[in-house]
Scaffold this motif. Structure first.
Motif, mmCIF file in Angstrom:
data_model
loop_
_atom_site.group_PDB
_atom_site.id
_atom_site.type_symbol
_atom_site.label_atom_id
_atom_site.label_comp_id
_atom_site.label_asym_id
_atom_site.label_seq_id
_atom_site.Cartn_x
_atom_site.Cartn_y
_atom_site.Cartn_z
ATOM 1 N N LEU A 1 4.989 2.922 1.982
ATOM 2 C CA LEU A 1 3.567 3.212 1.753
ATOM 3 C C LEU A 1 3.022 2.368 0.601
ATOM 4 C CD1 LEU A 1 3.587 7.089 2.154
ATOM 5 C CD2 LEU A 1 2.635 5.412 3.766
ATOM 6 N N GLU A 2 3.819 2.235 -0.455
ATOM 7 C CA GLU A 2 3.377 1.410 -1.588
ATOM 8 C C GLU A 2 3.069 -0.007 -1.125
ATOM 9 O OE1 GLU A 2 4.952 -0.823 -5.565
ATOM 10 O OE2 GLU A 2 6.319 0.556 -4.568
ATOM 11 N N GLN A 3 3.958 -0.582 -0.347
ATOM 12 C CA GLN A 3 3.749 -1.953 0.130
ATOM 13 C C GLN A 3 2.527 -2.044 1.039
ATOM 14 O OE1 GLN A 3 5.332 -4.560 -1.238
ATOM 15 N NE2 GLN A 3 6.174 -2.929 -2.503
ATOM 16 N N ALA A 4 2.331 -1.062 1.887
ATOM 17 C CA ALA A 4 1.174 -1.074 2.794
ATOM 18 C C ALA A 4 -0.134 -1.005 2.020
ATOM 19 C CB ALA A 4 1.273 0.088 3.783
ATOM 20 N N PHE A 5 -0.208 -0.123 1.028
ATOM 21 C CA PHE A 5 -1.442 0.008 0.246
ATOM 22 C C PHE A 5 -1.653 -1.202 -0.659
ATOM 23 C CE2 PHE A 5 -0.850 4.747 0.926
ATOM 24 C CZ PHE A 5 -1.889 4.856 1.840
ATOM 25 N N ALA A 6 -0.580 -1.758 -1.190
ATOM 26 C CA ALA A 6 -0.715 -2.951 -2.032
ATOM 27 C C ALA A 6 -1.227 -4.132 -1.219
ATOM 28 C CB ALA A 6 0.625 -3.294 -2.681
ATOM 29 N N LYS A 7 -0.796 -4.225 0.013
ATOM 30 C CA LYS A 7 -1.202 -5.342 0.878
ATOM 31 C C LYS A 7 -2.584 -5.124 1.488
ATOM 32 C CE LYS A 7 0.231 -7.897 4.978
ATOM 33 N NZ LYS A 7 1.192 -7.934 6.080
ATOM 34 N N GLY A 8 -2.860 -3.921 1.963
ATOM 35 C CA GLY A 8 -4.079 -3.680 2.734
ATOM 36 C C GLY A 8 -5.143 -2.858 2.055
ATOM 37 N N GLY A 9 -4.905 -2.446 0.804
ATOM 38 C CA GLY A 9 -5.877 -1.587 0.142
ATOM 39 C C GLY A 9 -5.723 -0.148 0.603
ATOM 40 N N PHE A 10 -6.656 0.689 0.211
ATOM 41 C CA PHE A 10 -6.529 2.117 0.515
ATOM 42 C C PHE A 10 -7.351 2.551 1.715
ATOM 43 C CE2 PHE A 10 -5.145 1.658 -3.827
ATOM 44 C CZ PHE A 10 -3.939 2.321 -3.771
ATOM 45 N N ALA A 11 -8.310 1.756 2.136
ATOM 46 C CA ALA A 11 -9.144 2.122 3.274
ATOM 47 C C ALA A 11 -8.664 1.480 4.569
ATOM 48 C CB ALA A 11 -10.597 1.724 3.008
ATOM 49 N N GLU A 12 -8.123 0.275 4.480
ATOM 50 C CA GLU A 12 -7.818 -0.512 5.674
ATOM 51 C C GLU A 12 -6.635 -0.017 6.502
ATOM 52 O OE1 GLU A 12 -6.347 -4.957 6.615
ATOM 53 O OE2 GLU A 12 -8.038 -4.791 5.235
ATOM 54 N N PRO A 13 -5.478 0.264 5.932
ATOM 55 C CA PRO A 13 -4.330 0.589 6.793
ATOM 56 C C PRO A 13 -4.568 1.853 7.616
ATOM 57 C CG PRO A 13 -3.610 0.200 4.536
ATOM 58 C CD PRO A 13 -5.107 0.280 4.522
ATOM 59 N N SER A 14 -4.322 1.732 8.917
ATOM 60 C CA SER A 14 -4.417 2.900 9.789
ATOM 61 C C SER A 14 -3.173 3.768 9.593
ATOM 62 C CB SER A 14 -4.504 2.446 11.244
ATOM 63 O OG SER A 14 -3.271 1.843 11.629
ATOM 64 N N VAL A 15 -3.199 4.962 10.138
ATOM 65 C CA VAL A 15 -2.032 5.834 10.062
ATOM 66 C C VAL A 15 -0.845 5.162 10.753
ATOM 67 C CG1 VAL A 15 -1.084 8.077 10.744
ATOM 68 C CG2 VAL A 15 -3.399 7.933 9.867
ATOM 69 N N GLU A 16 -1.108 4.463 11.833
ATOM 70 C CA GLU A 16 -0.036 3.752 12.536
ATOM 71 C C GLU A 16 0.537 2.642 11.660
ATOM 72 O OE1 GLU A 16 -3.051 4.502 13.908
ATOM 73 O OE2 GLU A 16 -2.314 6.104 15.212
ATOM 74 N N LEU B 1 -0.606 9.248 -3.200
ATOM 75 C CA LEU B 1 0.093 9.733 -4.392
ATOM 76 C C LEU B 1 1.575 9.377 -4.354
ATOM 77 C CD1 LEU B 1 -1.627 13.208 -4.808
ATOM 78 C CD2 LEU B 1 -1.820 11.248 -6.364
ATOM 79 N N ALA B 2 2.200 9.515 -3.192
ATOM 80 C CA ALA B 2 3.626 9.170 -3.071
ATOM 81 C C ALA B 2 3.838 7.682 -3.346
ATOM 82 C CB ALA B 2 4.148 9.545 -1.683
ATOM 83 N N ALA B 3 2.957 6.860 -2.800
ATOM 84 C CA ALA B 3 3.070 5.412 -3.016
ATOM 85 C C ALA B 3 2.920 5.066 -4.495
ATOM 86 C CB ALA B 3 2.003 4.687 -2.190
ATOM 87 N N LEU B 4 1.961 5.684 -5.155
ATOM 88 C CA LEU B 4 1.724 5.379 -6.573
ATOM 89 C C LEU B 4 2.823 5.929 -7.476
ATOM 90 C CD1 LEU B 4 -2.146 5.805 -6.782
ATOM 91 C CD2 LEU B 4 -0.828 3.680 -6.757
ATOM 92 N N GLU B 5 3.381 7.077 -7.143
ATOM 93 C CA GLU B 5 4.516 7.599 -7.915
ATOM 94 C C GLU B 5 5.689 6.623 -7.826
ATOM 95 O OE1 GLU B 5 5.019 9.981 -10.017
ATOM 96 O OE2 GLU B 5 3.322 11.323 -9.719
ATOM 97 N N HIS B 6 5.914 6.099 -6.637
ATOM 98 C CA HIS B 6 6.985 5.118 -6.449
ATOM 99 C C HIS B 6 6.704 3.865 -7.271
ATOM 100 C CE1 HIS B 6 9.290 1.979 -4.284
ATOM 101 N NE2 HIS B 6 10.194 2.928 -4.241
ATOM 102 N N ARG B 7 5.460 3.396 -7.225
ATOM 103 C CA ARG B 7 5.083 2.199 -7.974
ATOM 104 C C ARG B 7 5.228 2.440 -9.480
ATOM 105 N NH1 ARG B 7 2.659 -2.156 -5.925
ATOM 106 N NH2 ARG B 7 1.546 -3.582 -7.305
ATOM 107 N N HIS B 8 4.851 3.619 -9.935
ATOM 108 C CA HIS B 8 4.970 3.976 -11.353
ATOM 109 C C HIS B 8 6.421 3.806 -11.814
ATOM 110 C CE1 HIS B 8 4.532 6.298 -15.062
ATOM 111 N NE2 HIS B 8 5.466 7.123 -14.643
ATOM 112 N N ARG B 9 7.356 4.367 -11.063
ATOM 113 C CA ARG B 9 8.768 4.271 -11.432
ATOM 114 C C ARG B 9 9.254 2.821 -11.407
ATOM 115 N NH1 ARG B 9 8.558 8.805 -8.405
ATOM 116 N NH2 ARG B 9 9.300 7.775 -6.518
ATOM 117 N N ARG B 10 8.851 2.064 -10.393
ATOM 118 C CA ARG B 10 9.278 0.656 -10.302
ATOM 119 C C ARG B 10 8.702 -0.166 -11.450
ATOM 120 N NH1 ARG B 10 8.822 -3.143 -6.881
ATOM 121 N NH2 ARG B 10 6.659 -2.771 -6.288
#
Length: 193
Positions: free
Chosen positions: A12-27, A52-61
């Motif tokens: 999820l972190e990679q998907a949001f980092a690449k596509g932003g928060f509005a663009e990626p579909s659920v698929e 939130l899960a993606a950002l928690e992961h990013r925070h730790r990394r």
């Protein structure tokens, strides 16, 4: 955190980092997480939980990559820390801070604001401690003021401003922003707080 949750959060972190928060579909998010839609929703039952899960992961990394194994000497730690922030920007997020982008995408989300504040507070405290700028204020609320109205965590806040400035300037200036941040950091270490 379970291994499955770690896998989902990383995808999820990679998907949001690449596509932003509005663009990626659920698929798209399901594919990035590498799990079935049912499993994705079992671990993250809503899009906001996915963010939130993606950002928690990013925070730790981010904390691990920027702060683990810094030199013990404060000046060397400052140089290494700011170089690592620049390296993070070059390899992970050439568009600016993902935490700020998440809040901008959903400004009414209190959980996102709290995560942003926690992330930045931890970055500031760790940076101040590693660079000798924390003093007694590390872990203290840097908004506390003395009788003169000066913050007890003034150096910690100033260091966070330098790091945040580097994060925002890097997409425009690259290594030049890193060098400027290092000059400002050295000046901060030389100042009396």
């Amino acid at each position: 955190m379970s291994e499955m949750m770690r896998k989902i959060s990383a995808g999820l972190e990679q998907a949001f980092a690449k596509g932003g928060f509005a663009e990626p579909s659920v698929e798209d998010l399901r594919d990035a997480a590498g799990v079935s839609l049912r499993t994705l929703y079992k671990y993250t039952p809503s899009r906001s939980e996915m963010v939130l899960a993606a950002l928690e992961h990013r925070h730790r990394r981010y904390l691990a990559r920027v702060f683990e194994g810094l030199p013990q000497e404060p000046a060397a730690a400052l140089e290494a820390l700011l170089s690592r922030v620049g390296d993070w920007m070059a390899s992970e997020t050439a568009h600016g801070c993902l935490f700020h982008a998440a809040v901008a995408a959903d400004p009414a989300s209190q959980p996102l604001r709290e995560l942003l504040e926690r992330h930045k507070a931890e970055v500031a405290a760790r940076a101040a401690a590693a660079t000798g700028l924390g003093g007694d204020s590390v872990g203290a609320d840097s908004r506390d003021t003395d009788s003169r109205g000066e913050g007890s965590g003034g150096a910690e806040t100033a260091l966070l401003v330098i790091i945040e400035g580097l994060t925002q300037a890097w997409p425009l200036r690259g290594d030049e922003a890193v060098m400027a941040a290092k000059r400002l950091g050295r000046a901060l270490q030389s100042a009396t707080w």
